[in-house]
Enzyme design. Structure first.
Site, PDB file in Angstrom:
ATOM      1  N   TYR A   1      36.277  40.906  45.962  1.00 49.59           N
ATOM      2  CA  TYR A   1      36.983  39.674  45.613  1.00 49.59           C
ATOM      3  C   TYR A   1      38.384  39.958  45.090  1.00 49.59           C
ATOM      4  O   TYR A   1      39.377  39.370  45.558  1.00 49.59           O
ATOM      5  CB  TYR A   1      36.212  38.850  44.568  1.00 49.59           C
ATOM      6  CG  TYR A   1      37.155  37.860  43.932  1.00 49.59           C
ATOM      7  CD1 TYR A   1      37.546  36.727  44.622  1.00 49.59           C
ATOM      8  CD2 TYR A   1      37.743  38.111  42.690  1.00 49.59           C
ATOM      9  CE1 TYR A   1      38.484  35.852  44.094  1.00 49.59           C
ATOM     10  CE2 TYR A   1      38.671  37.248  42.157  1.00 49.59           C
ATOM     11  CZ  TYR A   1      39.041  36.126  42.863  1.00 49.59           C
ATOM     12  OH  TYR A   1      39.979  35.277  42.355  1.00 49.59           O
TER      13      TYR A   1
ATOM     14  N   ASP B   1      35.157  34.022  45.785  1.00 44.36           N
ATOM     15  CA  ASP B   1      34.534  34.058  44.460  1.00 44.36           C
ATOM     16  C   ASP B   1      33.453  32.984  44.399  1.00 44.36           C
ATOM     17  O   ASP B   1      33.102  32.382  45.410  1.00 44.36           O
ATOM     18  CB  ASP B   1      35.591  33.846  43.373  1.00 44.36           C
ATOM     19  CG  ASP B   1      36.120  32.429  43.396  1.00 44.36           C
ATOM     20  OD1 ASP B   1      36.008  31.772  44.446  1.00 44.36           O
ATOM     21  OD2 ASP B   1      36.631  31.966  42.363  1.00 44.36           O
TER      22      ASP B   1
ATOM     23  N   GLU C   1      43.300  38.458  37.183  1.00 43.91           N
ATOM     24  CA  GLU C   1      42.101  38.489  38.019  1.00 43.91           C
ATOM     25  C   GLU C   1      40.989  39.308  37.377  1.00 43.91           C
ATOM     26  O   GLU C   1      39.812  38.949  37.461  1.00 43.91           O
ATOM     27  CB  GLU C   1      42.426  39.035  39.412  1.00 43.91           C
ATOM     28  CG  GLU C   1      43.253  38.086  40.267  1.00 43.91           C
ATOM     29  CD  GLU C   1      42.535  36.772  40.546  1.00 43.91           C
ATOM     30  OE1 GLU C   1      41.303  36.705  40.403  1.00 43.91           O
ATOM     31  OE2 GLU C   1      43.231  35.808  40.900  1.00 43.91           O
TER      32      GLU C   1
END
Length: 376
Positions: free
Chosen positions: A140, A158, A57
């Site tokens: 996020y 996102d 991520e």
DNA sequence: TACTCGTGGTC
DNA sequence: TGACCAAGAGT
């Protein structure tokens, strides 16, 4: 509030309800059939590895899946666990990150690993709020890790999700002002079960179906619910505020070679542009640039000459043009304060950001095409 | 809020 | 070829 909302019927929040929104059910059915297989993604029925989820991520922030692929593999090989990453020097982490961009991510990645090891016993917090306290983990990423690694019903919003939601309800509010509205809509869609799959499904949908240009609406599980699709205006969403033009900055770089084999490098300040990265010495990069005055800033006195050509590089918020000056010094020359000599043959091992690699390539090309007796 | 912060691919 | 774009965060 500028919703054009004639055809969509998003469910009302159901705090005590077990029933997921029909949109969520549709999407999960689609996901079970069309999910992408990615290096950091667990196979169906297999528990996700929080370390891999977090690492991926961070790397994927504003970065394409294709670009991340080799970096993710290399990082996993070099740092198999969060403990291994925390134990490494930050310089090694930055060196391995070189070329991927947004280098604050690498510094925060390292700081986050150390926080997880030192303050959380090597285990990532399992809640959005807990994750949110860690360096480099924003709204996020906290939601994405909570959902994907710990299956918590968090809304990971996102760029993909913003686009999907904006089209789903034909949202007229432009980004970034629309973010709170989109988040609220996304939270209403998250199912209490399979929240991790839902988060990944929404991103897969945005990446493979609901693309910025020419979305494949015919294949979309949300096609019938989509307000923009109904109006035929899907490609016009999300609305976005106009971006400022990128100004031009200029500067000079100094390619100083010792004994024909080593080049002078130094490390940039920890904060700011390319923070903490290795670099070729040079002037500041400014709108106003005086080529003659630049030579007053050379790292060592020598017979400097300007190489033909120029390095051009685009950053997020400005364009850069660099003149490159080169010189030779004897093999015994000590490096100036803060600098070191890097073997030109091992320039790749220095961990230079891309703009610096462009300087190196220009200089090496000038050397290789030089017919003179001198090496540079 | 608005700006800073990289890079490579696409059309 | 220039503008846009990609699993955003920090300040």
């Amino acid at each position: 509030m500028n919703r054009v909302d004639s055809s969509t019927n998003l469910p009302a929040p159901t705090p005590g309800g077990k029933r997921a929104a029909p949109e969520a059910e549709h999407l999960l059915v689609w996901y079970d059939r069309h999910r992408r297989r990615l290096p950091w993604r667990a196979e169906p029925g297999v528990a996700a590895d929080p370390y891999k989820v977090w690492l991926s991520e961070i790397m994927l922030q504003q970065t394409t899946v294709k670009a991340v692929g080799p970096y993710f593999a290399a990082f996993l090989a070099a740092f198999p666990t969060v403990e291994a990453l925390a134990a490494a020097p930050v310089e090694e982490v930055l060196r391995r990150w070189a070329g991927l961009g947004y280098y604050a991510r690498a510094r925060n990645l390292h700081a986050c690993a150390r926080a997880v090891v030192q303050q959380h016993g090597g285990r990532f917090p399992e809640t959005e709020a807990g994750l949110r306290t860690l360096p480099g983990i924003g709204p996020y990423t906290a939601a994405a890790v909570a959902a994907i690694a710990f299956d918590q019903p968090a809304a990971a919003v996102d760029g993909n999700v913003e686009r999907v939601i904006a089209r789903l309800v034909a949202l007229e509010t432009p980004l970034p002002a629309a973010k709170p509205e989109i988040r609220a809509l996304a939270e209403r869609l998250v199912p209490l079960a399979r929240a991790g799959d839902f988060a990944q499904a929404l991103m897969d949908l945005g990446a493979t179906i609901c693309m910025p240009r020419q979305p494949a609406c015919a294949l979309c599980p949300w096609s019938e619910a989509c307000a923009a699709r109904a109006a035929g205006t899907q490609e016009t969403f999300p609305r976005k505020a106009a971006k400022a033009a990128r100004p031009l900055r200029r500067g000079a770089a100094f390619w100083l070679v010792r004994g024909g084999a080593e080049v002078l490098l130094r490390r940039r300040p920890q904060k700011g542009l390319l923070g903490g990265m290795a670099e070729v010495p040079g002037t500041a990069w400014q709108a106003e640039f005086d080529a003659a005055g630049a030579l007053a800033e050379v790292p060592l006195a020598a017979d400097w000459r300007r190489l033909a050509g120029m390095v051009r590089h685009g950053f997020t918020h400005f364009e850069l043009e660099l003149l490159v000056f080169a010189a030779d010094v004897p093999a015994s020359t000590p490096p100036p304060e803060g600098g070191w000599w890097q073997p030109v043959e091992d320039i790749d091992g220095a961990g230079l950001p891309t703009v610096m690699m462009k300087i190196a390539r220009l200089a090496v090309a000038a050397r290789d095409s030089n017919q003179d007796a001198r090496s540079w």
